[in-house]
Motif scaffolding. Structure first.
Motif, PDB file in Angstrom:
ATOM      1  N   HIS A 168      -3.629  11.385   6.873  1.00  0.00           N
ATOM      2  CA  HIS A 168      -4.918  11.214   6.198  1.00  0.00           C
ATOM      3  C   HIS A 168      -6.029  11.899   6.996  1.00  0.00           C
ATOM      4  O   HIS A 168      -6.926  12.537   6.431  1.00  0.00           O
ATOM      5  CB  HIS A 168      -5.221   9.719   6.016  1.00  0.00           C
ATOM      6  N   GLY A 215      -1.081  10.426   3.221  1.00  0.00           N
ATOM      7  CA  GLY A 215      -0.726   9.031   3.475  1.00  0.00           C
ATOM      8  C   GLY A 215      -1.218   8.574   4.834  1.00  0.00           C
ATOM      9  O   GLY A 215      -2.161   9.130   5.401  1.00  0.00           O
ATOM     10  N   TYR A 216      -0.547   7.578   5.371  1.00  0.00           N
ATOM     11  CA  TYR A 216      -1.023   6.928   6.588  1.00  0.00           C
ATOM     12  C   TYR A 216      -1.125   7.883   7.777  1.00  0.00           C
ATOM     13  O   TYR A 216      -2.105   7.855   8.510  1.00  0.00           O
ATOM     14  CB  TYR A 216      -0.094   5.761   6.946  1.00  0.00           C
ATOM     15  N   GLY A 231       1.700   1.750   9.420  1.00  0.00           N
ATOM     16  CA  GLY A 231       1.730   2.068   8.000  1.00  0.00           C
ATOM     17  C   GLY A 231       2.618   1.154   7.191  1.00  0.00           C
ATOM     18  O   GLY A 231       2.742   1.315   5.973  1.00  0.00           O
ATOM     19  N   LYS A 250       1.061   4.054   2.722  1.00  0.00           N
ATOM     20  CA  LYS A 250      -0.380   4.077   2.500  1.00  0.00           C
ATOM     21  C   LYS A 250      -0.780   5.342   1.730  1.00  0.00           C
ATOM     22  O   LYS A 250      -1.626   6.120   2.147  1.00  0.00           O
ATOM     23  CB  LYS A 250      -1.149   4.017   3.823  1.00  0.00           C
ATOM     24  N   TRP A 306       0.457  -4.829   7.371  1.00  0.00           N
ATOM     25  CA  TRP A 306      -0.982  -4.835   7.104  1.00  0.00           C
ATOM     26  C   TRP A 306      -1.565  -6.229   7.322  1.00  0.00           C
ATOM     27  O   TRP A 306      -1.842  -6.964   6.382  1.00  0.00           O
ATOM     28  CB  TRP A 306      -1.279  -4.364   5.670  1.00  0.00           C
ATOM     29  N   ASP A 318      -2.534   7.794  -0.487  1.00  0.00           N
ATOM     30  CA  ASP A 318      -3.872   7.965  -1.047  1.00  0.00           C
ATOM     31  C   ASP A 318      -3.812   8.829  -2.299  1.00  0.00           C
ATOM     32  O   ASP A 318      -4.289   8.438  -3.352  1.00  0.00           O
ATOM     33  CB  ASP A 318      -4.800   8.596  -0.008  1.00  0.00           C
ATOM     34  N   GLU A 335      -6.539   2.137  -5.103  1.00  0.00           N
ATOM     35  CA  GLU A 335      -7.139   0.806  -4.980  1.00  0.00           C
ATOM     36  C   GLU A 335      -8.577   0.754  -5.491  1.00  0.00           C
ATOM     37  O   GLU A 335      -9.193  -0.313  -5.487  1.00  0.00           O
ATOM     38  CB  GLU A 335      -7.104   0.365  -3.509  1.00  0.00           C
ATOM     39  N   HIS A 350      -8.465  -5.322   2.856  1.00  0.00           N
ATOM     40  CA  HIS A 350      -8.193  -4.279   3.847  1.00  0.00           C
ATOM     41  C   HIS A 350      -9.468  -3.641   4.386  1.00  0.00           C
ATOM     42  O   HIS A 350      -9.388  -2.712   5.189  1.00  0.00           O
ATOM     43  CB  HIS A 350      -7.288  -3.203   3.243  1.00  0.00           C
ATOM     44  N   LEU A 355      -8.023   2.956  -0.724  1.00  0.00           N
ATOM     45  CA  LEU A 355      -7.333   4.171  -1.123  1.00  0.00           C
ATOM     46  C   LEU A 355      -7.704   4.499  -2.563  1.00  0.00           C
ATOM     47  O   LEU A 355      -8.245   3.654  -3.286  1.00  0.00           O
ATOM     48  CB  LEU A 355      -5.821   3.977  -1.005  1.00  0.00           C
ATOM     49  N   GLU A 407      -8.612   3.225  11.552  1.00  0.00           N
ATOM     50  CA  GLU A 407      -7.378   3.146  10.765  1.00  0.00           C
ATOM     51  C   GLU A 407      -6.927   4.521  10.289  1.00  0.00           C
ATOM     52  O   GLU A 407      -5.722   4.768  10.121  1.00  0.00           O
ATOM     53  CB  GLU A 407      -7.598   2.234   9.555  1.00  0.00           C
ATOM     54  N   ARG A 463       0.812  -1.223   0.000  1.00  0.00           N
ATOM     55  CA  ARG A 463       0.000   0.000   0.000  1.00  0.00           C
ATOM     56  C   ARG A 463       0.840   1.266   0.000  1.00  0.00           C
ATOM     57  O   ARG A 463       0.320   2.375   0.181  1.00  0.00           O
ATOM     58  CB  ARG A 463      -0.972   0.032   1.189  1.00  0.00           C
TER      59      ARG A 463
END
Length: 282
Positions: free
Chosen positions: A137, A133-134, A270, A120, A273, A122, A227, A237, A224, A247, A107
């Motif tokens: 966000h 990101g993680y 982050g 992570k 997972w 986005d 995704e 996820h 995300l 999360e 991710r």
């Protein structure tokens, strides 16, 4: 080698100019809009120094605190792989980033604008001058949410305020709403300026409202932006709406809406997972 260094410098300059432009717009537009609402609109539609006046002033301060606070936290929270110890983890599902020349966690994606891999990731937020990101966000979501709330809140008073200055002029006022920028150039005056600000109010409200709803829907589904193309009903996820909220917003997700200064610890790092137990509460 020299060409590579020159490309890097050009890329950094382009990134700096682009970010400086949008950040300047944000930092100029927010105080200017606040001044217009507090110093011009509010005294016109509400009796100055009355209880209602101070209530609206308090609401405006609360909105400004959350907008600017979440923006600053979002900009300066590091959510990249830089400076993080990536050793000691199971790297079976890790991928190789040819630009960073290192293995990256699931991710995590490389951002061409930030020129580094983001945990992570986005999307890249131009107004934050960094990726969402993680670890940041939460701040992006609340930044867009409170701008949307501020636009909806001010729209009601702006309409009441502008109605005092508007004249029908055989329907010519409609042209000012359709082409507000042109009307300022051709017929500059209080009416044209106020109409322009109301139109900006509506456009910013629609834009941030769309952003918030779109990304909040992704959060509820545990996905995300990258995704969404390969998203399925049994997405690994997706832990259910509550755990998906935790999360992003942390263990105190129900309090983070009050202030960006509230500490709300995220359940992971982050990097790892785990997907074996979707019913586990953090």
């Amino acid at each position: 080698m020299l060409m590579k260094l020159e490309n890097i410098k050009n890329k950094e300059l382009k990134r700096f100019l682009e970010h400086a432009f949008y950040i300047a717009i944000t930092l100029i537009l927010i105080p200017a809009f606040l001044y217009f609402e507090i110093c011009i609109v509010l005294p016109t539609v509400v009796e100055q120094w009355s209880l209602a006046f101070f209530c609206h002033l308090g609401c405006a301060s609360f909105l400004l605190l959350n907008i600017m606070g979440n923006m600053i936290y979002g900009m300066f929270t590091n959510t990249t792989i830089k400076g993080r110890n990536l050793e000691g983890f199971n790297k079976d599902e890790w991928t190789l980033c040819s630009v960073c020349e290192c293995l990256r966690p699931p991710r995590a994606w490389h951002c061409n604008t930030c020129d580094i891999c983001i945990l992570k990731r986005d999307h890249h937020c131009t107004f934050f001058a960094c990726c969402v990101g993680y670890f940041n966000h939460r701040y992006f979501m609340l930044f867009t949410f409170y701008i949307f709330v501020a636009m909806v809140y001010s729209f009601y008073f702006n309409v009441k305020f502008v109605s005092v200055f508007i004249t029908w002029n055989h329907g010519l006022i409609l042209v000012k709403f359709i082409c507000p920028l042109a009307s300022i150039v051709i017929d500059f005056g209080d009416e044209s300026l106020y109409v322009f600000l109301v139109v900006i109010n509506v456009l910013v409200g629609l834009f941030t409202g769309f952003l918030f709803i779109y990304h909040f829907n992704n959060i509820l589904k545990g996905r995300l932006v990258p995704e969404t193309k390969n998203y399925t009903k049994d997405f690994i996820h997706n832990k259910g709406w509550k755990l998906n909220m935790i999360e992003v917003f942390g263990s105190r997700w129900y309090l983070t809406w009050i202030s960006p200064f509230i500490i709300s610890k995220l359940p992971g790092n982050g990097i790892e997972w785990p997907v074996d137990d979707k019913c586990k509460l953090y």
